[in-house]
Design a protein around this motif. Structure first.
Motif, PDB file in Angstrom:
ATOM      1  N   MET A  16       5.199  19.074  15.854  1.00  0.00           N
ATOM      2  CA  MET A  16       5.947  19.346  15.034  1.00  0.00           C
ATOM      3  C   MET A  16       5.865  18.278  14.032  1.00  0.00           C
ATOM      4  O   MET A  16       5.939  17.042  14.609  1.00  0.00           O
ATOM      5  CB  MET A  16       7.359  19.589  15.594  1.00  0.00           C
ATOM      6  N   THR A  17       6.084  18.303  12.641  1.00  0.00           N
ATOM      7  CA  THR A  17       6.190  17.425  11.497  1.00  0.00           C
ATOM      8  C   THR A  17       7.629  16.700  12.002  1.00  0.00           C
ATOM      9  O   THR A  17       8.434  17.444  11.941  1.00  0.00           O
ATOM     10  CB  THR A  17       5.905  17.982  10.343  1.00  0.00           C
ATOM     11  N   THR A  18       7.341  15.209  11.817  1.00  0.00           N
ATOM     12  CA  THR A  18       8.711  14.755  11.446  1.00  0.00           C
ATOM     13  C   THR A  18       9.069  14.035  10.249  1.00  0.00           C
ATOM     14  O   THR A  18       8.303  13.246   9.629  1.00  0.00           O
ATOM     15  CB  THR A  18       8.458  13.443  12.553  1.00  0.00           C
ATOM     16  N   LEU A  19       9.917  14.751   9.694  1.00  0.00           N
ATOM     17  CA  LEU A  19      10.434  14.506   8.191  1.00  0.00           C
ATOM     18  C   LEU A  19      11.101  13.262   8.332  1.00  0.00           C
ATOM     19  O   LEU A  19      11.722  12.756   9.244  1.00  0.00           O
ATOM     20  CB  LEU A  19      11.222  15.675   7.620  1.00  0.00           C
ATOM     21  N   LYS A  20      10.491  12.302   7.011  1.00  0.00           N
ATOM     22  CA  LYS A  20      11.134  10.813   7.027  1.00  0.00           C
ATOM     23  C   LYS A  20      11.568  10.794   5.517  1.00  0.00           C
ATOM     24  O   LYS A  20      10.906  11.000   4.976  1.00  0.00           O
ATOM     25  CB  LYS A  20      10.099   9.882   7.553  1.00  0.00           C
ATOM     26  N   PRO A  21      12.550  10.102   5.409  1.00  0.00           N
ATOM     27  CA  PRO A  21      12.972   9.524   4.094  1.00  0.00           C
ATOM     28  C   PRO A  21      12.454   8.201   3.899  1.00  0.00           C
ATOM     29  O   PRO A  21      12.104   7.492   4.662  1.00  0.00           O
ATOM     30  CB  PRO A  21      14.593   9.430   4.038  1.00  0.00           C
ATOM     31  N   LEU A  22      11.938   7.965   2.454  1.00  0.00           N
ATOM     32  CA  LEU A  22      11.182   6.646   2.283  1.00  0.00           C
ATOM     33  C   LEU A  22      12.039   6.118   0.830  1.00  0.00           C
ATOM     34  O   LEU A  22      12.031   6.799  -0.082  1.00  0.00           O
ATOM     35  CB  LEU A  22       9.857   6.956   1.908  1.00  0.00           C
ATOM     36  N   PHE A  23      12.656   5.026   1.180  1.00  0.00           N
ATOM     37  CA  PHE A  23      13.551   4.247  -0.122  1.00  0.00           C
ATOM     38  C   PHE A  23      12.855   3.245  -0.442  1.00  0.00           C
ATOM     39  O   PHE A  23      12.015   2.422   0.156  1.00  0.00           O
ATOM     40  CB  PHE A  23      14.805   3.964   0.734  1.00  0.00           C
ATOM     41  N   TRP A  24      13.004   3.029  -1.767  1.00  0.00           N
ATOM     42  CA  TRP A  24      12.566   1.571  -2.289  1.00  0.00           C
ATOM     43  C   TRP A  24      13.163   1.577  -3.564  1.00  0.00           C
ATOM     44  O   TRP A  24      14.154   2.217  -4.024  1.00  0.00           O
ATOM     45  CB  TRP A  24      10.980   1.611  -2.703  1.00  0.00           C
ATOM     46  N   SER A  25      13.442   0.278  -4.161  1.00  0.00           N
ATOM     47  CA  SER A  25      14.219  -0.364  -5.263  1.00  0.00           C
ATOM     48  C   SER A  25      13.788  -1.421  -5.910  1.00  0.00           C
ATOM     49  O   SER A  25      12.683  -2.009  -5.432  1.00  0.00           O
ATOM     50  CB  SER A  25      15.765  -0.489  -4.711  1.00  0.00           C
ATOM     51  N   GLY A  26      14.237  -1.767  -6.937  1.00  0.00           N
ATOM     52  CA  GLY A  26      13.910  -2.885  -7.991  1.00  0.00           C
ATOM     53  C   GLY A  26      15.055  -3.052  -8.809  1.00  0.00           C
ATOM     54  O   GLY A  26      15.900  -2.427  -9.031  1.00  0.00           O
ATOM     55  N   HIS A  27      15.176  -4.568  -9.194  1.00  0.00           N
ATOM     56  CA  HIS A  27      16.124  -4.686  -9.896  1.00  0.00           C
ATOM     57  C   HIS A  27      15.943  -4.420 -11.351  1.00  0.00           C
ATOM     58  O   HIS A  27      17.032  -4.112 -12.161  1.00  0.00           O
ATOM     59  CB  HIS A  27      16.293  -6.436 -10.275  1.00  0.00           C
ATOM     60  N   ASP A  28      14.742  -3.986 -11.693  1.00  0.00           N
ATOM     61  CA  ASP A  28      14.718  -3.297 -13.071  1.00  0.00           C
ATOM     62  C   ASP A  28      13.306  -2.232 -13.030  1.00  0.00           C
ATOM     63  O   ASP A  28      12.956  -2.226 -11.808  1.00  0.00           O
ATOM     64  CB  ASP A  28      14.350  -4.386 -14.340  1.00  0.00           C
ATOM     65  N   VAL A  29      13.098  -1.556 -13.899  1.00  0.00           N
ATOM     66  CA  VAL A  29      11.940  -0.398 -13.759  1.00  0.00           C
ATOM     67  C   VAL A  29      10.526  -1.035 -13.367  1.00  0.00           C
ATOM     68  O   VAL A  29       9.813  -0.593 -12.530  1.00  0.00           O
ATOM     69  CB  VAL A  29      12.037   0.241 -15.089  1.00  0.00           C
ATOM     70  N   SER A  30      10.361  -2.145 -13.949  1.00  0.00           N
ATOM     71  CA  SER A  30       9.015  -3.050 -13.562  1.00  0.00           C
ATOM     72  C   SER A  30       8.795  -3.299 -12.117  1.00  0.00           C
ATOM     73  O   SER A  30       7.794  -2.879 -11.483  1.00  0.00           O
ATOM     74  CB  SER A  30       8.889  -4.051 -14.574  1.00  0.00           C
ATOM     75  N   GLU A  31      10.051  -3.908 -11.618  1.00  0.00           N
ATOM     76  CA  GLU A  31      10.057  -4.280 -10.225  1.00  0.00           C
ATOM     77  C   GLU A  31      10.095  -2.635  -9.364  1.00  0.00           C
ATOM     78  O   GLU A  31       9.322  -2.907  -8.222  1.00  0.00           O
ATOM     79  CB  GLU A  31      11.147  -5.236  -9.745  1.00  0.00           C
ATOM     80  N   TRP A  32      10.689  -1.850  -9.598  1.00  0.00           N
ATOM     81  CA  TRP A  32      10.614  -0.591  -9.078  1.00  0.00           C
ATOM     82  C   TRP A  32       9.244   0.051  -8.975  1.00  0.00           C
ATOM     83  O   TRP A  32       8.856   0.371  -7.839  1.00  0.00           O
ATOM     84  CB  TRP A  32      11.409   0.277  -9.773  1.00  0.00           C
ATOM     85  N   ASP A  33       8.469  -0.206 -10.180  1.00  0.00           N
ATOM     86  CA  ASP A  33       7.275   0.509 -10.096  1.00  0.00           C
ATOM     87  C   ASP A  33       6.145  -0.410  -9.231  1.00  0.00           C
ATOM     88  O   ASP A  33       5.516   0.295  -8.412  1.00  0.00           O
ATOM     89  CB  ASP A  33       6.643   0.517 -11.439  1.00  0.00           C
ATOM     90  N   ALA A  34       6.740  -1.691  -9.118  1.00  0.00           N
ATOM     91  CA  ALA A  34       5.693  -2.632  -8.164  1.00  0.00           C
ATOM     92  C   ALA A  34       5.889  -2.287  -7.053  1.00  0.00           C
ATOM     93  O   ALA A  34       4.984  -2.113  -5.876  1.00  0.00           O
ATOM     94  CB  ALA A  34       5.921  -4.039  -8.478  1.00  0.00           C
ATOM     95  N   GLU A  35       7.315  -2.187  -6.541  1.00  0.00           N
ATOM     96  CA  GLU A  35       7.605  -1.967  -4.953  1.00  0.00           C
ATOM     97  C   GLU A  35       7.075  -0.198  -4.638  1.00  0.00           C
ATOM     98  O   GLU A  35       6.598  -0.060  -3.546  1.00  0.00           O
ATOM     99  CB  GLU A  35       9.059  -1.815  -4.984  1.00  0.00           C
ATOM    100  N   ARG A  36       7.165   0.534  -5.694  1.00  0.00           N
ATOM    101  CA  ARG A  36       6.379   1.854  -5.304  1.00  0.00           C
ATOM    102  C   ARG A  36       4.973   1.700  -5.064  1.00  0.00           C
ATOM    103  O   ARG A  36       4.547   2.307  -3.985  1.00  0.00           O
ATOM    104  CB  ARG A  36       6.624   2.915  -6.712  1.00  0.00           C
ATOM    105  N   HIS A  37       4.294   1.016  -5.699  1.00  0.00           N
ATOM    106  CA  HIS A  37       3.037   0.783  -5.477  1.00  0.00           C
ATOM    107  C   HIS A  37       2.564   0.103  -4.213  1.00  0.00           C
ATOM    108  O   HIS A  37       1.718   0.329  -3.285  1.00  0.00           O
ATOM    109  CB  HIS A  37       2.209  -0.249  -6.642  1.00  0.00           C
ATOM    110  N   ARG A  38       3.582  -0.966  -3.643  1.00  0.00           N
ATOM    111  CA  ARG A  38       3.472  -1.532  -2.455  1.00  0.00           C
ATOM    112  C   ARG A  38       3.802  -0.416  -1.566  1.00  0.00           C
ATOM    113  O   ARG A  38       2.789  -0.614  -0.231  1.00  0.00           O
ATOM    114  CB  ARG A  38       4.461  -2.614  -2.263  1.00  0.00           C
ATOM    115  N   LEU A  39       4.591   0.397  -1.452  1.00  0.00           N
ATOM    116  CA  LEU A  39       4.928   1.399  -0.812  1.00  0.00           C
ATOM    117  C   LEU A  39       3.540   2.356  -0.451  1.00  0.00           C
ATOM    118  O   LEU A  39       3.114   2.935   0.456  1.00  0.00           O
ATOM    119  CB  LEU A  39       6.031   2.123  -0.915  1.00  0.00           C
ATOM    120  N   ALA A  40       3.058   2.543  -1.624  1.00  0.00           N
ATOM    121  CA  ALA A  40       1.842   3.824  -1.646  1.00  0.00           C
ATOM    122  C   ALA A  40       0.513   2.689  -0.738  1.00  0.00           C
ATOM    123  O   ALA A  40      -0.050   3.555  -0.211  1.00  0.00           O
ATOM    124  CB  ALA A  40       1.262   3.884  -3.151  1.00  0.00           C
ATOM    125  N   GLU A  41       0.480   1.472  -1.005  1.00  0.00           N
ATOM    126  CA  GLU A  41      -0.585   0.874  -0.420  1.00  0.00           C
ATOM    127  C   GLU A  41      -0.364   0.887   1.112  1.00  0.00           C
ATOM    128  O   GLU A  41      -1.169   1.335   1.974  1.00  0.00           O
ATOM    129  CB  GLU A  41      -0.594  -0.512  -0.660  1.00  0.00           C
TER     130      GLU A  41
END
Length: 414
Positions: free
Chosen positions: A1-26
C-alpha cells in the motif's frame, strides 16, 4: 500500500523558496526505487519525507507543499509547484449536518491517522451496545443499516466531525472559529468544550431512540431564495435551512413535502430530495425537541473555550446561550441559518474556511460568499466531495494539511 506523505518547504523570499525546492528535489532524487525493503528504512521515501519535514521545512513567509506516495510523483509535483505567500488567516472549522453523510465517509482514515482513529474508537465505545454495529456499517461498502438512517447518520456525523477536528488540533492547529450546520453545531460544541464527547453521544443516543417514534418526514433542497418559495409553503412545510442566497432547504411531514416538491418542480424550480427520513428543523419534529430537553438538562454545559458561531443565532455563542438546555434541545426543530451565520463570521474577519466532514457542501456554499470571491477568505476541505476509495480520504486530508501549511500555520501531520 502506498504511504502518502506531505512535503513542506519555505523561504524568506521567492529566491530562497526556490533554492529550498531544489534541495528537496536533490534529496528525493537520491531516494532508492521501491523494493522489498521497508519504505521506512533509512533512505526510503517515507523516511526521507519525515526527515525533511522535521529538519528542513523552515518557517519562511513564502511556502510550498506537495503530497505524494513516492519520490517520482513528488519530484513531478515539485516541478509544477508555485510559491505561496503565507497570509496566516485563522482557520475556521465548518461541521456539516444531516444530509451530508454518505457510505464509508472518512473510513479511509481509520487505522491511517492515529488521532482520528482513537477518536472514532472512543465514539463507538460510548455508543454502547450499538457501537460495534455502527462501526461495522460505517466501514462496510454495503451496510446493514443505511447511513441515511438517523441511527447511523447522526452519531457518525458527530464522530467524524469531532475526530477530524481532534486531528487538526493534534497537528498543532488551533481553530480561530467554529461553525456547524445542524448536528454539526453539536460537534462544534464538543470541540469548543461546551459539552463533553460523552455527553454529546448521550444526547445523540437519546435522539436516535426518540426519532423512531416520530412520523415519516423529509427535507428538500431547492435552488431559490426563501422569499421566492413563500407562496408554495402551506401547512407544516417550512424553511428548514438557508445554506446560501439561492439554496434553501424545506422540511416537513413526508406526504405534504412530496406535494410541495411536485408543485415546485411543476413551476420550474430545481428541487432535490435531501437524504433524511425525518423533517428535521421543522415543527414536524417538535417532539424530538421536547424530549431532548430532559437529556440536555442533565449534562454539563460550559461557556465555549473558542469562538463558536451559532447557525441558530447567527452570532458568536454567549456563555448564557451555551448554558441553556432549551437552546440546544430545540435546535433539532429550529431552522438552520447557515448563510447568515457565515456572513457574520466573514464580517468579523478573514478566514481559511476548512470543512471538517463529508461531501464539501459547506465549502461549496462558502465559495459563493463575496469574501471568498474577492480573495479575502479561502476554503479547503478535509474529506473528498464524493464517496471513493480509502486513498481518496487520505489524499484529501493531507492536501488540506498542505493548504493549511501554505497559509502560514505550522503543523505536523503524521
Amino acid at each position: 500500500m502506498t504511504t502518502l506523505k506531505p512535503l513542506f518547504w519555505s523561504g524568506h523570499d521567492v529566491s530562497e523558496w526556490d533554492a529550498e525546492r531544489h534541495r528537496l528535489a536533490e534529496a528525493l532524487a537520491a531516494t532508492p526505487a521501491p523494493g522489498p525493503a521497508s519504505e521506512w528504512a533509512a533512505g526510503g521515501f517515507a523516511w526521507v519525507a519525515d526527515r525533511w519535514n522535521a529538519r528542513h521545512r523552515g518557517r519562511g513567509a513564502v511556502r510550498g507543499a506537495v503530497v505524494a506516495g513516492d519520490a517520482a510523483t513528488a519530484l513531478a509535483a515539485l516541478t509544477a509547484a508555485r510559491p505561496v505567500h503565507a497570509r496566516r488567516r485563522p482557520v475556521a472549522l465548518l461541521f456539516p449536518g444531516q444530509g451530508a453523510q454518505h457510505t464509508r465517509m472518512a473510513a479511509g482514515l481509520q487505522g491511517f491517522e492515529p488521532v482520528f482513529t482513537a477518536a472514532m474508537d472512543e465514539l463507538f465505545t460510548l455508543l454502547g451496545p450499538d457501537g460495534e454495529r455502527t462501526r461495522a456499517d460505517w466501514l462496510a461498502a454495503e451496510p446493514k443499516v443505511p447511513v441515511h438512517e438517523v441511527s447511523r447518520a447522526q452519531p457518525l456525523l458527530l464522530g467524524v466531525g469531532h475526530a477530524l477536528a481532534r486531528t487538526l488540533i493534534g497537528w498543532g492547529v488551533r481553530p480561530g472559529a467554529l461553525l456547524g450546520h445542524s448536528v454539526g453545531e453539536t460537534a462544534a460544541a464538543v470541540v469548543a468544550r461546551v459539552l463533553s464527547i460523552e455527553d454529546a453521544v448521550a444526547v445523540i443516543r437519546h435522539r436516535v431512540a426518540a426519532a423512531a417514534l416520530q412520523p415519516p418526514g423529509g427535507m428538500l433542497a431547492v435552488v431559490a431564495a426563501p422569499d421566492m418559495l413563500a407562496p408554495y409553503l402551506r401547512g407544516p412545510v417550512v424553511v428548514g435551512a438557508v445554506n446560501s442566497p439561492r439554496q434553501t432547504v424545506l422540511a416537513g411531514p413526508a406526504a405534504e413535502l412530496a406535494d410541495t416538491a411536485a408543485e415546485l418542480r411543476e413551476a420550474g424550480f430545481t428541487a432535490v430530495t435531501v437524504p433524511s427520513p425525518l423533517g428535521f428543523h421543522s415543527p414536524a419534529v417538535a417532539g424530538l425537541a421536547d424530549s431532548g430537553l430532559d437529556v440536555f438538562g442533565r449534562v454539563a454545559l460550559k461557556p465555549p473555550e473558542m469562538p463558536l458561531y451559532s447557525a441558530y443565532t447567527c452570532a458568536p455563542l454567549t456563555a448564557e446561550q451555551a448554558g441553556d438546555p432549551w437552546f440546544w434541545a430545540r435546535q433539532v426543530a429550529d431552522p438552520v441559518l447557515f448563510w447568515p451565520a457565515l456572513d457574520r463570521l466573514l464580517t468579523d474577519g478573514d478566514f481559511l474556511l476548512v470543512e471538517a466532514g463529508p461531501s464539501q457542501g459547506l465549502v461549496t456554499a462558502c465559495r459563493r460568499h463575496r469574501s471568498v470571491i474577492e480573495g479575502r477568505s479561502d476554503v479547503a476541505a478535509l474529506l473528498p466531495a464524493r464517496p471513493g476509495p480509502a486513498e481518496a480520504d487520505r489524499a484529501a486530508l493531507l492536501t488540506a494539511a498542505a493548504r493549511i501549511w501554505t497559509e502560514g500555520h505550522d503543523l505536523t501531520p503524521r
